[in-house]
Design a protein around this motif. Structure first.
Motif, PDB file in Angstrom:
ATOM      1  N   ILE A  95      24.398 -34.796 -20.699  1.00 31.11           N
ATOM      2  CA  ILE A  95      24.027 -33.550 -20.004  1.00 31.11           C
ATOM      3  C   ILE A  95      23.277 -33.839 -18.708  1.00 31.11           C
ATOM      4  N   ALA A  96      22.212 -34.643 -18.787  1.00 32.40           N
ATOM      5  CA  ALA A  96      21.385 -34.879 -17.586  1.00 32.40           C
ATOM      6  C   ALA A  96      22.223 -35.315 -16.376  1.00 32.40           C
ATOM      7  N   PRO A  97      23.183 -36.245 -16.567  1.00 33.15           N
ATOM      8  CA  PRO A  97      23.948 -36.672 -15.387  1.00 33.15           C
ATOM      9  C   PRO A  97      24.827 -35.560 -14.805  1.00 33.15           C
ATOM     10  N   ASN A  98      25.023 -34.490 -15.568  1.00 34.80           N
ATOM     11  CA  ASN A  98      25.912 -33.414 -15.111  1.00 34.80           C
ATOM     12  C   ASN A  98      25.168 -32.128 -14.766  1.00 34.80           C
ATOM     13  N   LEU A  99      23.837 -32.216 -14.675  1.00 33.34           N
ATOM     14  CA  LEU A  99      23.068 -31.049 -14.244  1.00 33.34           C
ATOM     15  C   LEU A  99      23.055 -31.024 -12.717  1.00 33.34           C
ATOM     16  N   ALA A 100      22.960 -29.816 -12.191  1.00 34.99           N
ATOM     17  CA  ALA A 100      22.863 -29.674 -10.729  1.00 34.99           C
ATOM     18  C   ALA A 100      21.982 -28.460 -10.468  1.00 34.99           C
ATOM     19  N   PRO A 101      21.366 -28.392  -9.314  1.00 37.14           N
ATOM     20  CA  PRO A 101      20.517 -27.238  -9.005  1.00 37.14           C
ATOM     21  C   PRO A 101      21.279 -25.933  -9.244  1.00 37.14           C
ATOM     22  N   GLY A 102      20.613 -24.968  -9.872  1.00 37.22           N
ATOM     23  CA  GLY A 102      21.236 -23.673 -10.126  1.00 37.22           C
ATOM     24  C   GLY A 102      21.883 -23.556 -11.489  1.00 37.22           C
ATOM     25  N   LYS A 103      22.059 -24.671 -12.192  1.00 31.49           N
ATOM     26  CA  LYS A 103      22.625 -24.579 -13.539  1.00 31.49           C
ATOM     27  C   LYS A 103      21.547 -24.130 -14.519  1.00 31.49           C
ATOM     28  N   ALA A 104      21.993 -23.688 -15.700  1.00 32.54           N
ATOM     29  CA  ALA A 104      21.041 -23.251 -16.731  1.00 32.54           C
ATOM     30  C   ALA A 104      21.270 -24.061 -18.000  1.00 32.54           C
ATOM     31  N   LEU A 105      20.165 -24.495 -18.606  1.00 33.14           N
ATOM     32  CA  LEU A 105      20.207 -25.275 -19.841  1.00 33.14           C
ATOM     33  C   LEU A 105      19.577 -24.415 -20.928  1.00 33.14           C
ATOM     34  N   LEU A 106      20.358 -24.167 -21.991  1.00 33.43           N
ATOM     35  CA  LEU A 106      19.865 -23.286 -23.056  1.00 33.43           C
ATOM     36  C   LEU A 106      19.769 -24.025 -24.381  1.00 33.43           C
ATOM     37  N   PHE A 107      18.902 -23.529 -25.247  1.00 37.49           N
ATOM     38  CA  PHE A 107      18.715 -24.097 -26.577  1.00 37.49           C
ATOM     39  C   PHE A 107      18.684 -22.974 -27.611  1.00 37.49           C
ATOM     40  N   GLY A 108      19.029 -23.351 -28.870  1.00 38.97           N
ATOM     41  CA  GLY A 108      18.933 -22.398 -29.989  1.00 38.97           C
ATOM     42  C   GLY A 108      17.655 -22.598 -30.773  1.00 38.97           C
ATOM     43  N   HIS A 109      16.880 -23.581 -30.387  1.00 39.70           N
ATOM     44  CA  HIS A 109      15.598 -23.883 -31.042  1.00 39.70           C
ATOM     45  C   HIS A 109      14.821 -24.753 -30.062  1.00 39.70           C
ATOM     46  N   GLY A 110      13.505 -24.571 -30.004  1.00 40.59           N
ATOM     47  CA  GLY A 110      12.747 -25.216 -28.933  1.00 40.59           C
ATOM     48  C   GLY A 110      12.277 -26.632 -29.172  1.00 40.59           C
ATOM     49  N   PHE A 111      12.660 -27.228 -30.298  1.00 41.05           N
ATOM     50  CA  PHE A 111      12.114 -28.508 -30.754  1.00 41.05           C
ATOM     51  C   PHE A 111      12.018 -29.579 -29.657  1.00 41.05           C
ATOM     52  N   ASN A 112      13.140 -29.886 -29.011  1.00 38.23           N
ATOM     53  CA  ASN A 112      13.161 -31.022 -28.081  1.00 38.23           C
ATOM     54  C   ASN A 112      12.395 -30.769 -26.784  1.00 38.23           C
ATOM     55  N   ILE A 113      12.326 -29.502 -26.372  1.00 43.24           N
ATOM     56  CA  ILE A 113      11.536 -29.169 -25.187  1.00 43.24           C
ATOM     57  C   ILE A 113      10.056 -29.130 -25.567  1.00 43.24           C
ATOM     58  N   ARG A 114       9.732 -28.473 -26.670  1.00 44.18           N
ATOM     59  CA  ARG A 114       8.322 -28.333 -27.088  1.00 44.18           C
ATOM     60  C   ARG A 114       7.654 -29.698 -27.268  1.00 44.18           C
ATOM     61  N   TYR A 115       8.397 -30.656 -27.834  1.00 39.86           N
ATOM     62  CA  TYR A 115       7.770 -31.955 -28.110  1.00 39.86           C
ATOM     63  C   TYR A 115       8.084 -33.011 -27.038  1.00 39.86           C
ATOM     64  N   PHE A 117      10.881 -34.348 -25.938  1.00 39.38           N
ATOM     65  CA  PHE A 117      11.980 -35.319 -26.082  1.00 39.38           C
ATOM     66  C   PHE A 117      13.023 -35.113 -24.990  1.00 39.38           C
ATOM     67  N   ILE A 118      13.071 -33.898 -24.436  1.00 38.05           N
ATOM     68  CA  ILE A 118      13.949 -33.603 -23.301  1.00 38.05           C
ATOM     69  C   ILE A 118      13.076 -33.050 -22.169  1.00 38.05           C
ATOM     70  N   GLU A 119      13.218 -33.623 -20.979  1.00 36.74           N
ATOM     71  CA  GLU A 119      12.441 -33.140 -19.823  1.00 36.74           C
ATOM     72  C   GLU A 119      13.402 -32.846 -18.671  1.00 36.74           C
ATOM     73  N   PRO A 120      13.900 -31.599 -18.593  1.00 35.73           N
ATOM     74  CA  PRO A 120      14.905 -31.272 -17.570  1.00 35.73           C
ATOM     75  C   PRO A 120      14.297 -31.280 -16.167  1.00 35.73           C
ATOM     76  N   PRO A 121      15.135 -31.481 -15.147  1.00 40.30           N
ATOM     77  CA  PRO A 121      14.635 -31.428 -13.772  1.00 40.30           C
ATOM     78  C   PRO A 121      14.176 -30.010 -13.409  1.00 40.30           C
ATOM     79  N   ALA A 122      13.321 -29.938 -12.392  1.00 41.00           N
ATOM     80  CA  ALA A 122      12.690 -28.650 -12.048  1.00 41.00           C
ATOM     81  C   ALA A 122      13.667 -27.623 -11.457  1.00 41.00           C
ATOM     82  N   ASP A 123      14.850 -28.088 -10.995  1.00 35.24           N
ATOM     83  CA  ASP A 123      15.734 -27.149 -10.297  1.00 35.24           C
ATOM     84  C   ASP A 123      16.782 -26.487 -11.190  1.00 35.24           C
ATOM     85  N   VAL A 124      16.628 -26.612 -12.527  1.00 38.64           N
ATOM     86  CA  VAL A 124      17.540 -25.875 -13.421  1.00 38.64           C
ATOM     87  C   VAL A 124      16.716 -24.888 -14.256  1.00 38.64           C
ATOM     88  N   ASP A 125      17.378 -23.777 -14.652  1.00 37.53           N
ATOM     89  CA  ASP A 125      16.742 -22.839 -15.583  1.00 37.53           C
ATOM     90  C   ASP A 125      16.745 -23.461 -16.972  1.00 37.53           C
TER      91      ASP A 125
END
Ligand SMILES: NC(=O)C1=CN([C@@H]2O[C@H](COP(=O)(O)OP(=O)(O)OC[C@H]3O[C@@H](n4cnc5c(N)ncnc54)[C@H](OP(=O)(O)O)[C@@H]3O)[C@@H](O)[C@H]2O)C=CC1
Ligand SMILES: CC[C@](O)(C(C)=O)C(=O)O
Ligand SMILES: [Mg+2]
Ligand SMILES: [Mg+2]
Length: 337
Positions: A95-115, A117-125
């Motif tokens: 996923i990370a290599p295929n993100l670009a500014p303006g894209k949106a990354l969604l989850f069905g549960h917050g586990f990996n963001i809350r802890y 384990f995933i730190e998306p770039p600032a330019d995606v939702d």
């Protein structure tokens, strides 16, 4: 403190109909989201690894299946519905290599963001649409013209429209028919983990198995113990679900109600509540998350052992026999509804 609740009229399906959505994973939640989004007029592509068991299921439903990296590259919105434990490496590799500014990354549960384990770039939702129910029910409710309530949260609003987009997604899976409650990744993750550990899965199964063991060890028939401790639990929970604990207490006998008040607090006593607080603090500190990821990295030795022990518990054999006599009980899980 009151919560903000959003319904169909608050959400604009057009926002997501204008996007290409990749649903990564086609399990319990993935199949429900993908099929319902498609039926809501959204352009959906599925992301699954080449050898995935889920590929034929998605293809049989007429969905286009690519690898996770290809799907993420094509899509404007990427919903991650692979198991929580694989999301870290899936994100890093596909996923990370295929993100670009303006894209949106969604989850069905917050586990990996809350802890972290995933730190998306600032330019995606970064947003979440988390149904408050199992995926197969999410799909069944959608097909029946209803919906399962969802939690919606925004962690990062790069576009300025992340919440509206997440609400549109929630509408596409039927969530705003029932109501979408606004929350945060932290609140969803911590309460979801607490609920499943202390009450819904861990607490309820330990209660049911202990009750069954006490009755059978005292010489009562396993079949009778099964009805009392497991089968009838659904009937009692259905009453609570429909009208609260008060409705359940109205429906049961006064004898049961008196036993409830006088004995229940002896079973779930202050020691149990103290243990629940400890479990909550392990969730809040990240101790549980680190333990679970380490268990998974080690090949799940405890998970595999506990799963086998659970399957070998005598209540399962008794249940299989009794459910065989009640054809209406054993509803098969299907991938469509
Ligand atoms: N189960 C539920 O009802 C709920 C789940 N959630 C959340 O939804 C998310 C998904 O959970 P759930 O639906 O239970 O997951 P499942 O275990 O049911 O399904 C996982 C899916 O992901 C696929 N998968 C496995 N590895 C990868 C990978 N590397 N790349 C892409 N796909 C992969 C699996 O394919 P294969 O068949 O090949 O294994 C399968 O299709 C989690 O974040 C969970 O916490 C939230 C609310 C309720
Ligand atoms: C209760 C379990 C759950 O949180 C759910 C179905 O909501 C899950 O993670 O599967
Ligand atoms: Mg849950
Ligand atoms: Mg959960």
């Amino acid at each position: 403190m009151s919560v903000e609740v959003y319904y169909d009229d608050d959400a604009d399906l057009g926002l997501i109909q204008a996007k290409k959505v990749a649903v990564i994973g086609y399990g319990s939640q993935g199949h429900a989201h993908a099929l319902s989004l498609r039926d809501s007029g959204v352009d959906v592509v599925i992301g699954l690894p080449a050898g995935s068991k889920s590929r034929p299921k998605a293809e049989e439903q007429g969905l286009r299946v690519l690898t996770p990296a290809e799907a993420a590259a094509e899509a404007d919105m990427i919903m991650v519905l692979a198991p929580d434990t694989v999301q870290r490496s899936l994100y890093a590799e596909a996923i990370a290599p295929n993100l670009a500014p303006g894209k949106a990354l969604l989850f069905g549960h917050g586990f990996n963001i809350r802890y972290g384990f995933i730190e998306p770039p600032a330019d995606v939702d970064v947003a979440m649409v988390a149904p408050k129910g199992p995926g197969h029910l999410v799909r069944r409710q959608y097909v029946d013209g209803k919906g399962v309530p969802v939690l919606v949260a925004v962690e990062q609003d790069a576009s300025g429209g992340a919440f509206a987009l997440a609400l549109a997604y929630a509408k596409g899976i039927g969530g705003t028919r029932a109501g979408a409650i606004r929350t945060t990744f932290t609140e969803e993750t911590e309460t979801d983990l607490f609920g499943e550990q202390a009450v819904l899965c861990g607490g309820a199964t330990a209660l049911v198995q202990s009750g069954f063991e006490v009755l059978t060890e005292a010489g009562y028939a396993p079949e009778i113990a099964y009805f009392e401790c497991l089968h009838e639990l659904k009937l009692i929970v259905d009453l609570m679900y429909e009208g609260g604990i008060e409705r359940m207490r109205y429906s049961v006998s006064d004898t049961a109600e008196y036993g409830d008040y006088s004995r229940g607090p002896r079973v779930i006593d202050s020691r149990v509540k103290d243990e629940m607080r400890k479990i909550l603090s392990e969730i809040q500190s990240g101790e549980f998350a680190r333990e679970w990821i380490a268990e998974d990295d080690a090949g799940r030795p405890n998970f595999v052992k506990w799963r086998a022990e659970g399957a070998a518990h005598p209540i399962e054999e008794t249940g299989r026999k009794l459910r065989g006599m009640m054809s209406w009980v054993d509803r098969p899980i299907t991938e469509t509804a």
